[in-house]
Design a protein around this motif. Structure first.
Motif, PDB file in Angstrom:
ATOM      1  N   VAL A 127       0.834  -1.200   0.000  1.00  0.00           N
ATOM      2  CA  VAL A 127       0.000   0.000   0.000  1.00  0.00           C
ATOM      3  C   VAL A 127       0.869   1.252   0.000  1.00  0.00           C
ATOM      4  O   VAL A 127       1.698   1.454   0.883  1.00  0.00           O
ATOM      5  CB  VAL A 127      -0.935   0.021   1.225  1.00  0.00           C
ATOM      6  CG1 VAL A 127      -1.843   1.247   1.180  1.00  0.00           C
ATOM      7  CG2 VAL A 127      -1.765  -1.262   1.292  1.00  0.00           C
ATOM      8  N   LEU A 128       0.654   2.088  -1.000  1.00  0.00           N
ATOM      9  CA  LEU A 128       1.354   3.363  -1.117  1.00  0.00           C
ATOM     10  C   LEU A 128       0.379   4.470  -0.749  1.00  0.00           C
ATOM     11  O   LEU A 128      -0.704   4.567  -1.327  1.00  0.00           O
ATOM     12  CB  LEU A 128       1.847   3.552  -2.554  1.00  0.00           C
ATOM     13  CG  LEU A 128       2.752   4.750  -2.853  1.00  0.00           C
ATOM     14  CD1 LEU A 128       4.061   4.666  -2.079  1.00  0.00           C
ATOM     15  CD2 LEU A 128       3.038   4.814  -4.371  1.00  0.00           C
ATOM     16  N   VAL A 129       0.750   5.296   0.216  1.00  0.00           N
ATOM     17  CA  VAL A 129      -0.129   6.377   0.681  1.00  0.00           C
ATOM     18  C   VAL A 129       0.257   7.690   0.014  1.00  0.00           C
ATOM     19  O   VAL A 129       1.433   8.085   0.025  1.00  0.00           O
ATOM     20  CB  VAL A 129      -0.032   6.543   2.211  1.00  0.00           C
ATOM     21  CG1 VAL A 129      -0.847   7.749   2.685  1.00  0.00           C
ATOM     22  CG2 VAL A 129      -0.500   5.282   2.918  1.00  0.00           C
ATOM     23  N   GLY A 130      -0.716   8.374  -0.570  1.00  0.00           N
ATOM     24  CA  GLY A 130      -0.485   9.708  -1.110  1.00  0.00           C
ATOM     25  C   GLY A 130      -0.410  10.694   0.048  1.00  0.00           C
ATOM     26  O   GLY A 130      -1.407  10.949   0.712  1.00  0.00           O
ATOM     27  N   GLY A 181       6.296  -0.881  -6.511  1.00  0.00           N
ATOM     28  CA  GLY A 181       5.632  -2.181  -6.584  1.00  0.00           C
ATOM     29  C   GLY A 181       4.332  -2.253  -5.810  1.00  0.00           C
ATOM     30  O   GLY A 181       3.948  -3.319  -5.316  1.00  0.00           O
ATOM     31  N   ALA A 182       3.634  -1.118  -5.718  1.00  0.00           N
ATOM     32  CA  ALA A 182       2.367  -1.077  -4.982  1.00  0.00           C
ATOM     33  C   ALA A 182       1.239  -1.692  -5.796  1.00  0.00           C
ATOM     34  O   ALA A 182       1.182  -1.532  -7.016  1.00  0.00           O
ATOM     35  CB  ALA A 182       2.016   0.369  -4.641  1.00  0.00           C
ATOM     36  N   ASN A 183       0.333  -2.361  -5.105  1.00  0.00           N
ATOM     37  CA  ASN A 183      -0.899  -2.792  -5.757  1.00  0.00           C
ATOM     38  C   ASN A 183      -2.099  -1.979  -5.278  1.00  0.00           C
ATOM     39  O   ASN A 183      -3.193  -2.078  -5.823  1.00  0.00           O
ATOM     40  CB  ASN A 183      -1.157  -4.286  -5.532  1.00  0.00           C
ATOM     41  CG  ASN A 183      -1.543  -4.597  -4.101  1.00  0.00           C
ATOM     42  OD1 ASN A 183      -0.867  -4.165  -3.164  1.00  0.00           O
ATOM     43  ND2 ASN A 183      -2.613  -5.354  -3.911  1.00  0.00           N
ATOM     44  N   LYS A 184      -1.869  -1.133  -4.245  1.00  0.00           N
ATOM     45  CA  LYS A 184      -2.914  -0.242  -3.759  1.00  0.00           C
ATOM     46  C   LYS A 184      -2.318   1.154  -3.546  1.00  0.00           C
ATOM     47  O   LYS A 184      -1.216   1.290  -3.006  1.00  0.00           O
ATOM     48  CB  LYS A 184      -3.482  -0.726  -2.412  1.00  0.00           C
ATOM     49  CG  LYS A 184      -4.090  -2.135  -2.424  1.00  0.00           C
ATOM     50  CD  LYS A 184      -5.476  -2.136  -3.003  1.00  0.00           C
ATOM     51  CE  LYS A 184      -6.079  -3.526  -3.062  1.00  0.00           C
ATOM     52  NZ  LYS A 184      -6.456  -4.060  -1.737  1.00  0.00           N
ATOM     53  N   LEU A 185      -3.052   2.173  -3.975  1.00  0.00           N
ATOM     54  CA  LEU A 185      -2.718   3.561  -3.664  1.00  0.00           C
ATOM     55  C   LEU A 185      -3.815   4.080  -2.744  1.00  0.00           C
ATOM     56  O   LEU A 185      -4.979   4.152  -3.143  1.00  0.00           O
ATOM     57  CB  LEU A 185      -2.649   4.415  -4.931  1.00  0.00           C
ATOM     58  CG  LEU A 185      -2.526   5.934  -4.693  1.00  0.00           C
ATOM     59  CD1 LEU A 185      -1.130   6.269  -4.169  1.00  0.00           C
ATOM     60  CD2 LEU A 185      -2.809   6.726  -5.966  1.00  0.00           C
ATOM     61  N   ALA A 186      -3.454   4.411  -1.521  1.00  0.00           N
ATOM     62  CA  ALA A 186      -4.433   4.884  -0.547  1.00  0.00           C
ATOM     63  C   ALA A 186      -4.429   6.405  -0.497  1.00  0.00           C
ATOM     64  O   ALA A 186      -3.373   7.025  -0.327  1.00  0.00           O
ATOM     65  CB  ALA A 186      -4.124   4.310   0.834  1.00  0.00           C
ATOM     66  N   LEU A 187      -5.601   7.002  -0.647  1.00  0.00           N
ATOM     67  CA  LEU A 187      -5.741   8.454  -0.622  1.00  0.00           C
ATOM     68  C   LEU A 187      -6.648   8.861   0.538  1.00  0.00           C
ATOM     69  O   LEU A 187      -7.545   8.122   0.927  1.00  0.00           O
ATOM     70  CB  LEU A 187      -6.306   8.964  -1.948  1.00  0.00           C
ATOM     71  CG  LEU A 187      -5.455   8.647  -3.187  1.00  0.00           C
ATOM     72  CD1 LEU A 187      -6.133   9.176  -4.446  1.00  0.00           C
ATOM     73  CD2 LEU A 187      -4.051   9.235  -3.055  1.00  0.00           C
ATOM     74  N   GLY A 188      -6.425  10.069   1.058  1.00  0.00           N
ATOM     75  CA  GLY A 188      -7.056  10.495   2.293  1.00  0.00           C
ATOM     76  C   GLY A 188      -8.371  11.233   2.152  1.00  0.00           C
ATOM     77  O   GLY A 188      -8.710  12.030   3.034  1.00  0.00           O
ATOM     78  N   HIS A 189      -9.128  11.001   1.098  1.00  0.00           N
ATOM     79  CA  HIS A 189     -10.430  11.654   0.977  1.00  0.00           C
ATOM     80  C   HIS A 189     -11.366  11.179   2.088  1.00  0.00           C
ATOM     81  O   HIS A 189     -11.401   9.995   2.409  1.00  0.00           O
ATOM     82  CB  HIS A 189     -11.065  11.349  -0.384  1.00  0.00           C
ATOM     83  CG  HIS A 189     -10.254  11.854  -1.536  1.00  0.00           C
ATOM     84  ND1 HIS A 189      -9.468  11.040  -2.311  1.00  0.00           N
ATOM     85  CD2 HIS A 189     -10.104  13.107  -2.021  1.00  0.00           C
ATOM     86  CE1 HIS A 189      -8.861  11.764  -3.240  1.00  0.00           C
ATOM     87  NE2 HIS A 189      -9.237  13.020  -3.081  1.00  0.00           N
TER      88      HIS A 189
END
Length: 246
Positions: free
Chosen positions: A28-31, A126-134
């Protein structure tokens, strides 16, 4: 809201909602902008990663728009990740150049540049998820924005909880179940600081006008307007998932 009441009322809701979106084996990659919502998201997912056993990193996008202030935000994000023991990735873009090339507004040019940068960072790490803070307030603002611009049924669904970003990479939004006030309470209860982007208060951007002027005006007539709009968005998204009204 005290830490005890927050942990009893809000944190279980956050955990249950996020657990539907990320879990064991995910990368998980966090913006991370450095704003309150993204700092809340990063800190919360760091806690959840230990419980659910997934990998976690953060990406910060410098849009090339605010000079020294943007550099300060980047340093804040880098230092935060160092304190939390989270890998930090930076991406620099030229939002003005993108907007001009594609004949977009400054707002949409920055968005296009940001999401292109997210794709690059996700592939690099190599992320399969991008997590955004909306969060829930963002959802309400988006539904109103879409109504103002003219929309079909899909626009009433607002911000999707999850959607494809690129091949093998999905955007997820673990904070759509909480309000802006609740993310700020999370920061306060955990002793976390954040940065403030002054452009968030510039009414030249339509979203800022909706946030600062229109929603407060509507709330004088209906205090629960944000929750009502978020419920509409959730209902419409479910209908569209069943293939009705597209």
């Amino acid at each position: 809201m005290t830490k005890k009441s927050f942990n009893a009322s809000v944190l279980p809701r956050m955990r249950a909602f996020a657990s539907r979106l990320v879990g064991r084996g995910d990368a998980v990659l966090v913006g991370l902008s450095g704003g309150a919502d993204s700092v809340c998201l990063l800190h919360f997912l760091r806690y959840l990663a230990g419980e659910k056993h997934f990998l976690l990193a953060a990406v910060h996008v410098n849009h090339g728009l605010r000079g020294r202030e943007a550099a300060q935000d980047q340093r804040f994000c880098k230092n935060l990740c160092k304190e939390l023991g989270i890998e930090f990735i930076t991406q620099k873009t030229d939002a003005k150049k993108v907007a001009k090339k594609l004949d977009l507004s400054p707002e949409h040019g920055a968005r296009k540049a940001r999401y292109d940068a997210f794709v690059k960072a996700a592939r690099k790490w190599g992320a399969n998820k991008l997590a955004l803070g909306h969060h829930l307030d963002d959802q309400a603002e988006t539904v109103l924005l879409n109504l103002l611009r003219g929309t079909k049924a899909k626009g009433l669904a607002g911000i999707p909880v999850r959607r494809p970003l690129a091949k093998d990479v999905e955007i997820v939004r673990p904070l759509l179940c909480v309000t802006r006030a609740e993310t700020e309470a999370y920061l306060q209860n955990n002793g976390l600081t954040h940065v403030t982007d002054r452009t968030n208060f510039d009414d030249a951007f339509t979203r800022n006008w909706v946030r600062g002027k229109l929603l407060p005006l509507l709330a004088t007539k209906q205090p629960q307007i944000k929750h009502h709009l978020a419920l509409i968005a959730a209902d419409v998204e479910k209908i569209l998932e069943r293939g009705v009204g597209k």
